[in-house]
Write a protein that holds these residues in place. Structure first.
Motif, mmCIF file in Angstrom:
data_model
loop_
_atom_site.group_PDB
_atom_site.id
_atom_site.type_symbol
_atom_site.label_atom_id
_atom_site.label_comp_id
_atom_site.label_asym_id
_atom_site.label_seq_id
_atom_site.Cartn_x
_atom_site.Cartn_y
_atom_site.Cartn_z
ATOM 1 N N PHE A 181 1.122 5.143 5.321
ATOM 2 C CA PHE A 181 1.431 6.125 6.354
ATOM 3 C C PHE A 181 0.175 6.755 6.948
ATOM 4 O O PHE A 181 -0.841 6.928 6.262
ATOM 5 N N THR A 230 1.850 -7.213 0.845
ATOM 6 C CA THR A 230 2.257 -6.375 -0.284
ATOM 7 C C THR A 230 3.642 -5.772 -0.113
ATOM 8 O O THR A 230 4.232 -5.326 -1.082
ATOM 9 N N GLY A 231 4.144 -5.728 1.096
ATOM 10 C CA GLY A 231 5.435 -5.086 1.344
ATOM 11 C C GLY A 231 5.396 -3.594 1.220
ATOM 12 O O GLY A 231 6.431 -2.942 1.133
ATOM 13 N N LYS A 232 4.201 -3.017 1.197
ATOM 14 C CA LYS A 232 4.082 -1.579 1.037
ATOM 15 C C LYS A 232 3.808 -0.923 2.379
ATOM 16 O O LYS A 232 3.081 -1.438 3.215
ATOM 17 N N LEU A 233 4.413 0.269 2.544
ATOM 18 C CA LEU A 233 4.150 1.078 3.726
ATOM 19 C C LEU A 233 2.921 1.958 3.485
ATOM 20 O O LEU A 233 2.817 2.613 2.445
ATOM 21 N N LEU A 281 3.285 -1.741 7.638
ATOM 22 C CA LEU A 281 3.790 -2.433 6.467
ATOM 23 C C LEU A 281 3.044 -3.745 6.354
ATOM 24 O O LEU A 281 3.076 -4.561 7.272
#
Lengths: 112, 112
Positions: A102, A97-100, A93
């Protein structure tokens, strides 16, 4: 696009074995490295997570090892059981950006 | 708490048709996400929302649209379905960006 490279793609172990799943990331700022477990027909569920200021974290039979200098982190499953058979995803994370993001996933089969 | 719910569970579309995948969460989470999962590819972020009325593109937004009129709901719209959109779609939510993401059970979509 920053990526997370996960290996192996699939893994078969005997009951009681210690499967190890590895992930590598690129050099950028991360806040959080979670591992998700997914059973067939279900959504992923958080298993365990680590922040980069620690080198190891244990929760029951699951251990994350974090090697900041090598930019790698690994999941170890102690005394693996058939019920651990699932697909495992590492992720990162980004604090920016706070995005995961994977990894590609590892399908684990634990044979009785 | 039901957590994150998604409907439908399965759907078959013909090329060029459109549909809306529904996602609802009852945890009062601010952040909501749409991912697609393809074999061997992990989960890719399509769109996300940081609150009602605010949405932004993820890694693979082309061919999709979203809206967020309430905290609870985050529907994903497919216009002019294409075979490349055959996938399993997961909705997720989190309290804030650095918190655990909770996933729904998924929608399996086939476009033929």
């Amino acid at each position: 696009q920053q990526q997370v490279k996960q290996s192996p793609q699939s893994l078969i172990v005997q009951k009681g074995g210690i499967p190890i799943i590895n992930c590598a990331y690129e050099n950028t700022a991360f806040d959080y490295f979670p591992w998700y477990q997914q059973f067939p027909g279900k959504g992923p569920a958080l298993l365990i997570a680590i922040r980069p200021d620690v080198s190891e974290k244990k929760e029951g039979r699951f251990t994350i090892s974090f090697n900041k200098s090598a930019k790698q982190f690994s999941l170890h499953i102690m005394d693996s059981q058939p019920g651990d058979s699932a697909t495992y995803f590492c992720a990162r994370l980004s604090g920016n950006t706070g995005k995961l993001i994977f990894g590609q996933g590892t399908t684990l089969q634990v044979k009785p | 708490n039901a957590g994150v719910t998604q409907t439908p569970k399965f759907r078959i579309l013909k090329i060029g048709q459109s549909m809306t995948l529904q996602c609802t969460q009852d945890m009062n989470h601010n952040y909501m996400y749409w991912y697609r999962q393809d074999p061997g590819m992990g989960l890719k972020l399509i769109y996300y929302s940081v609150g009602a009325g605010i949405t932004d593109k993820g890694e693979v937004p082309n061919g999709y649209n979203v809206s967020r009129s309430t905290t609870e709901d985050f529907p994903l719209r497919l216009e002019l379905a294409a075979p490349s959109q055959t996938s399993v779609y997961f909705c997720a939510s989190s309290y804030e960006e650095n918190y655990e993401q909770y996933f729904g059970p998924g929608t399996r979509l086939t476009v033929t």
